[in-house]
Design an enzyme around this catalytic site. Structure first.
Site, PDB file in Angstrom:
ATOM      1  N   ASN A  42       0.900  -1.113  -0.071  1.00 50.50           N
ATOM      2  CA  ASN A  42      -0.166  -0.054   0.026  1.00 50.50           C
ATOM      3  C   ASN A  42       0.895   1.267  -0.055  1.00 50.50           C
ATOM      4  OD1 ASN A  42       0.554  -0.746   2.599  1.00 50.50           O
ATOM      5  ND2 ASN A  42      -1.044   0.688   3.375  1.00 50.50           N
ATOM      6  N   ILE A  43       0.367   2.228  -0.694  1.00 49.87           N
ATOM      7  CA  ILE A  43       1.174   3.585  -0.932  1.00 49.87           C
ATOM      8  C   ILE A  43       0.031   4.605  -0.711  1.00 49.87           C
ATOM      9  CG2 ILE A  43       2.433   4.965  -2.291  1.00 49.87           C
ATOM     10  CD1 ILE A  43       3.115   2.298  -4.173  1.00 49.87           C
ATOM     11  N   GLU A  44       0.453   5.140   0.524  1.00 50.85           N
ATOM     12  CA  GLU A  44      -0.580   6.225   1.075  1.00 50.85           C
ATOM     13  C   GLU A  44      -0.120   7.716   0.457  1.00 50.85           C
ATOM     14  OE1 GLU A  44      -2.036   4.070   5.133  1.00 50.85           O
ATOM     15  OE2 GLU A  44      -0.720   6.001   5.414  1.00 50.85           O
ATOM     16  N   CYS A  53      -3.885   0.767  -2.804  1.00 47.92           N
ATOM     17  CA  CYS A  53      -3.744  -0.614  -1.939  1.00 47.92           C
ATOM     18  C   CYS A  53      -2.751  -1.567  -2.541  1.00 47.92           C
ATOM     19  CB  CYS A  53      -5.213  -1.442  -1.741  1.00 47.92           C
ATOM     20  SG  CYS A  53      -6.415  -0.249  -1.215  1.00 47.92           S
ATOM     21  N   GLU A  55      -3.020  -4.868  -3.038  1.00 49.56           N
ATOM     22  CA  GLU A  55      -3.565  -5.616  -3.971  1.00 49.56           C
ATOM     23  C   GLU A  55      -3.537  -4.964  -5.616  1.00 49.56           C
ATOM     24  OE1 GLU A  55      -4.607  -4.926  -0.866  1.00 49.56           O
ATOM     25  OE2 GLU A  55      -6.472  -5.954  -0.455  1.00 49.56           O
ATOM     26  N   CYS A  86     -10.234  -4.427   0.237  1.00 49.73           N
ATOM     27  CA  CYS A  86     -11.279  -3.377   0.336  1.00 49.73           C
ATOM     28  C   CYS A  86     -12.237  -3.688  -1.010  1.00 49.73           C
ATOM     29  CB  CYS A  86     -10.695  -1.901   0.222  1.00 49.73           C
ATOM     30  SG  CYS A  86      -9.908  -1.437  -1.649  1.00 49.73           S
ATOM     31  N   CYS A  89     -10.542  -2.745  -4.340  1.00 51.62           N
ATOM     32  CA  CYS A  89      -9.707  -3.898  -4.817  1.00 51.62           C
ATOM     33  C   CYS A  89     -10.457  -5.260  -5.212  1.00 51.62           C
ATOM     34  CB  CYS A  89      -8.792  -4.224  -3.815  1.00 51.62           C
ATOM     35  SG  CYS A  89      -7.350  -3.258  -3.260  1.00 51.62           S
TER      36      CYS A  89
END
Length: 126
Positions: A42-44, A53, A55, A86, A89
């Site tokens: 995940n890369i916020e 996300c 995935e 989620c 995804c």
């Protein structure tokens, strides 16, 4: 590749998570039908809508390299709870996964496997 090996790859991806806002790291490892593994984390972003996300990172990496047929995806997280995908995804997965593609998550100290059709029955498609 075994489920445990795929989970180990997802845990490697977890180490690259950029999650300074939620402090909830997620890693994914996607197994193609030809045996390739694509990892993602995940890369916020401070604008949460721009967050990606794990995935989807793995799926987009694979698709961008011309791979669109998959056997399984393993998803792990830094917390005590299972790393279920989620809704966004799940919708992206439904675009590229067959109904029997396996989704593997750590749950209760073990592994739990679902199929695509179990986690998103009656998915939207054209």
């Amino acid at each position: 590749m075994t489920d445990n090996e795929l989970v180990a790859k997802a845990k490697e991806a977890l180490e690259n998570s950029y999650s300074p806002y939620s402090h909830f790291a997620v890693g994914a490892a996607l197994l193609s039908t030809d045996g390739q593994v694509f990892i993602g984390c995940n890369i916020e972003n401070s604008s949460f809508g721009a967050t990606n996300c794990a995935e989807r990172t793995a799926i987009f990496k694979a698709v961008s390299e011309g791979v669109k047929d998959f056997k399984a995806i393993a998803i792990v997280c830094s917390g005590d709870q299972p790393a279920y995908p989620c809704g966004i995804c799940r919708q992206v997965m439904s675009e590229f996964f067959n109904p029997d593609t396996r989704i593997i998550v750590e749950e209760g100290g073990g592994l739990k496997t679902y199929t695509m059709s179990e986690i998103l029955p009656d998915s939207f498609s054209l």
